[in-house]
Design an enzyme around this catalytic site. Structure first.
Site, mmCIF file in Angstrom:
data_model
loop_
_atom_site.group_PDB
_atom_site.id
_atom_site.type_symbol
_atom_site.label_atom_id
_atom_site.label_comp_id
_atom_site.label_asym_id
_atom_site.label_seq_id
_atom_site.Cartn_x
_atom_site.Cartn_y
_atom_site.Cartn_z
ATOM 1 C CG ASP A 154 -5.412 0.179 4.968
ATOM 2 O OD1 ASP A 154 -4.930 0.700 6.000
ATOM 3 O OD2 ASP A 154 -5.303 -1.037 4.712
ATOM 4 C CE LYS A 189 -0.762 -0.717 3.720
ATOM 5 N NZ LYS A 189 -2.109 -1.222 4.090
ATOM 6 C CE1 TYR A 223 2.878 13.398 -3.476
ATOM 7 C CE2 TYR A 223 3.035 15.548 -4.515
ATOM 8 C CZ TYR A 223 2.271 14.488 -4.072
ATOM 9 O OH TYR A 223 0.915 14.522 -4.218
HETATM 10 C C1 IPM Z 1 -2.070 19.428 -4.001
HETATM 11 C C2 IPM Z 1 -1.944 19.053 -5.448
HETATM 12 C C3 IPM Z 1 -0.458 18.975 -5.813
HETATM 13 C C4 IPM Z 1 0.184 17.934 -4.907
HETATM 14 C C5 IPM Z 1 -0.187 18.663 -7.301
HETATM 15 C C6 IPM Z 1 -0.829 19.684 -8.212
HETATM 16 C C7 IPM Z 1 1.282 18.545 -7.587
HETATM 17 O O1 IPM Z 1 -2.622 17.878 -5.698
HETATM 18 O O2 IPM Z 1 -1.543 20.489 -3.595
HETATM 19 O O3 IPM Z 1 -2.700 18.684 -3.249
HETATM 20 O O4 IPM Z 1 0.064 16.730 -5.161
HETATM 21 O O5 IPM Z 1 0.806 18.329 -3.925
#
Ligand code: IPM
Ligand code: MG
Length: 359
Positions: free
Chosen positions: A224, A192, A142
């Site tokens: 998985d 993984k 992320y």
């Molecule tokens: C969550 C959501 C968020 C994430 C999105 C909206 C960015 O899916 O809190 O699980 O991926 O963290």
């Protein structure tokens, strides 16, 4: 006492589910003599529309001055065409980072009243489901380096990077160990490691730490397999410790097997008492504004807030009890309806829970 709460209504069903949770918090306050002060702040698409950016500085400042923040949901088709860093979701990622909220705690519990809405076979479901997903929230793919590169020949490419440091792994693992201590003392660490270097470091680091917690059983599981085991035998899980993306995916699965994605709450925590409390579901643009959303995930997130940020254990328990009582009366939003349910909207569900608290 007075407690300051920032409310990030956000987009889609966000404002509706937040309003329901506020009604419930007000009832809990009335019952116990506490006062909750709410400051509504902008984030996500709502912030893009109002000020051209998904996370205005002021939002972070106001959150920092409150004891906790409550989030509805962000995102929607209206903003899908924007570049990644200007999308509503970027606001959510940025606020998690800005407030140092590296630990996302997502409890997936199959409530007695919702047994019939569990999509799993009865013999599997009857083993019980009581899982806490501990998801790393400010690292991994992320937040790694990413780019989209255009090429003259039209064969453009794009990449995202999964990166974890020992320190990042240690601090999230520590949260999982602390949580496991108070539960069945079992951690499944999901990675993984048969493919990814970052996962091999993850596994090595968690294993090394487990020596400091001799009474906690730690098992490694490939992601998985974990996805399969969650539906095959969910009762085997107590605490699931995992990285950002695997945690995102597995927590939706964990939510669904407990009846509906509309009931799973979460707390995003850092070092101090402050937390951002967020339902795990999205903004559900298809039903936004129609009073059909299930506010229970947000209500239960508010209960986590009472317990974790404000130390109001009795009040948190009262909210959870009220949710259970309403569900037992078979008062349901459409996503968790059963035979004979009284089907209610988002607002009415909030009211019913609030009334139950004040009974
Ligand atoms: C969550 C959501 C968020 C994430 C999105 C909206 C960015 O899916 O809190 O699980 O991926 O963290
Ligand atoms: Mg998600």
């Amino acid at each position: 006492m007075n407690y300051k709460i920032s409310v990030i209504d956000g987009d889609g069903i966000g404002p509706e589910v937040c309003a329901a949770a506020i009604a419930v918090l007000n009832a809990a306050g009335k019952k116990s003599g506490h006062k909750f002060e709410f400051s509504h702040v902008l984030m996500g698409g709502a912030a893009i529309d109002a000020c051209g950016e998904p996370l205005p500085k002021k939002t972070v400042e106001i959150c920092k001055k409150s004891g906790a923040a409550l989030l509805g949901a962000v995102g929607g088709p209206k903003w899908d065409g924007l570049p990644g860093h200007l999308r509503p979701e970027a606001g959510l990622l940025r606020i998690r980072k800005a407030l140092g909220l590296y630990a996302n705690i997502r409890p997936a519990i199959l409530l007695d009243a919702l047994k019939e809405t569990c999509p799993l076979r009865a013999d599997i479901r009857d083993g019980g489901i009581d899982i806490v997903v501990v998801r790393e929230l400010t690292g991994g793919i992320y937040f790694g380096k990413r780019n989209t590169v255009s090429r003259k020949n039209g064969n453009d490419y794009a990449y995202d990077t999964e990166k974890y440091s020992v320190k990042e792994i240690e601090r999230i693992a520590e949260k999982a160990f602390e949580i496991a201590k108070k539960r069945k003392k079992k951690i499944v660490s999901v990675d993984k490691a048969n493919v990814l270097d970052s996962s091999r470091l993850w596994r090595r680091t968690v294993r090394k730490m487990s020596a400091e917690y001799p009474d906690i059983e730690v098992t490694d599981m490939l992601v998985d397999n974990a996805a399969m085991q969650l539906v095959k035998n969910p009762s085997q899980f107590d605490v699931v410790l995992t990285g950002n993306m695997f945690g995102d995916i597995l927590s939706d699965e964990a939510a669904m097997i407990t009846g509906s994605i509309g009931i799973l709450a979460s707390a995003s925590l850092g070092k101090g008492r402050f937390g951002l409390y967020e339902p795990i579901h999205g903004s559900a643009p298809d039903i936004a504004g129609t009073d059909r959303a299930n506010p229970i995930a947000t209500v239960l997130s508010a209960a986590m807030m009472l317990r974790t940020s404000f130390d109001l254990d009795a009040e948190a328990a009262a909210v959870e009890r009220a949710v259970n009582a309403v569900l037992k009366k078979n008062i349901r939003t459409a996503d968790i309806k059963e035979n004979g349910s009284e089907i209610v909207g988002c607002k009415r569900m909030g009211e019913a829970i609030a009334e139950e608290i004040l009974r």
